[in-house]
Design a protein around this motif. Structure first.
Motif: not given
Length: 332
Positions: A60-73
């Protein structure tokens, strides 16, 4: 009835020992089964808590991090004309990307979902390699937001693939937890069935044994009490059945029956002796009467003899007087 009859052949001590041993063995079996089931359930829960739940949390944390990565991008693309903001967002983007990479690298090949984590790591690296040049051009303000968005759209499939792998990993872990829960439920059902079977076995074994013991004891005690009352009242005519029971009280009743037989023989002997004494007394009385009659006859004979002796004495006295007179006359 056949079961009760078979149990009545056992002694009370054997039945009590058997019921106690059976109860203890049943308790030990239930306790051992419950302990094993509880131990296995504890191990399963510990594995779920330490591994699967933690893995689901990490996923779950990894999926959250990936979503944050895409948002920051996307924020970097939107703020393409502000190089300072792009640089700040890039640092945050690199930190989240590095955290995601470390967690995926630390997943381990032997761990549950290790292959999915490895594939997600490959997709994440492909995404980073594809988007890194675009971000570098944004930092240098060499491209605008539209161009950066176009380039970023070409590598979105990699980050989406990584997220898809994490979702699949979470689903696999959730399925494993559901399977573990079902296994725990099945184990609990087996333990419940074991307890129910043990209770039924206890009822089927201990109930007839208890009924046979109670009925045997009460029946034998009532028979022994009735026999003791008859013996106390002097009634020795009732026959005591033997060989029906083989327990301690049954043997007691048989012993009382033998005692009654011994008393009956003793009474018969006393009656015979009394009869002999009565006959002897009758004979002694008859002899005494005959002796009395003979004694009376002897006394009568003695009286007659005494009377004859008196007469003879008178005659002798008269003869002596006559002789004395004759002697006087002769002397004259």
């Amino acid at each position: 009835m056949n079961v009760l009859g078979s149990l009545s052949r056992l002694s009370i001590r054997s039945r009590l020992y058997f019921s106690t041993a059976f109860s203890l063995a049943l308790l030990v079996a239930i306790g051992a089964g419950g302990y094993l089931a509880l131990s296995h359930t504890r191990g399963t829960l510990q594995s779920l808590v330490e591994q699967d739940v933690a893995a689901m949390t990490v996923a779950g944390e990894l999926r959250t991090l990936l979503a944050q990565v895409r948002r920051i991008e996307k924020d970097m693309i939107i703020n393409f004309n502000n190089t300072n903001e792009v640089d700040t967002l890039k640092q945050a983007w690199l930190q989240d990307l590095d955290r995601a990479r470390q967690q995926l690298q630390g997943w381990g090949a032997g761990r549950e979902g290790g292959e999915l984590a490895r594939q997600a790591l490959q997709s994440l690296q492909a995404y980073e390699e594809g988007i890194a040049p675009v971000i570098a051009q944004l930092e240098r303000a060499q491209i605008d937001g539209a161009a950066a968005g176009g380039y970023a759209g070409r590598v979105q499939e990699h980050i989406e693939a990584a997220d898809h792998h994490m979702a699949a990993l979470a689903s696999a872990l959730r399925a494993k937890m559901d399977a573990a829960r079902q296994a725990i439920d099945a184990r609990a059902a087996r333990v419940s069935a074991l307890l129910a079977g043990a209770i039924v076995a206890a009822v089927l074994v201990l109930a007839p044994l208890t009924v046979a013991t109670v009925r045997g004891i009460t029946a034998s005690l009532e028979q022994a009490g009735a026999l003791a009352r008859r013996i106390a009242e002097g009634d020795l005519s009732h026959e005591v059945p033997t060989g029906r029971r083989h327990d301690e009280i049954g043997r007691l009743v048989e012993s009382m029956g033998r005692m009654q037989g011994a008393l009956r023989r003793l009474v018969a002997q006393l009656q015979a002796a009394a009869q002999q004494i009565t006959t002897a007394s009758s004979e002694i009385a008859a002899g005494s009467q005959d002796l009395s009659s003979r004694t009376e006859q002897a006394a009568s004979s003695l009286q007659q003899t005494a009377s004859s002796m008196e007469q003879l004495t008178g005659t002798v006295r008269q003869s002596a007087d006559a002789a004395r007179q004759a002697n006087q006359l002769a002397s004259s």
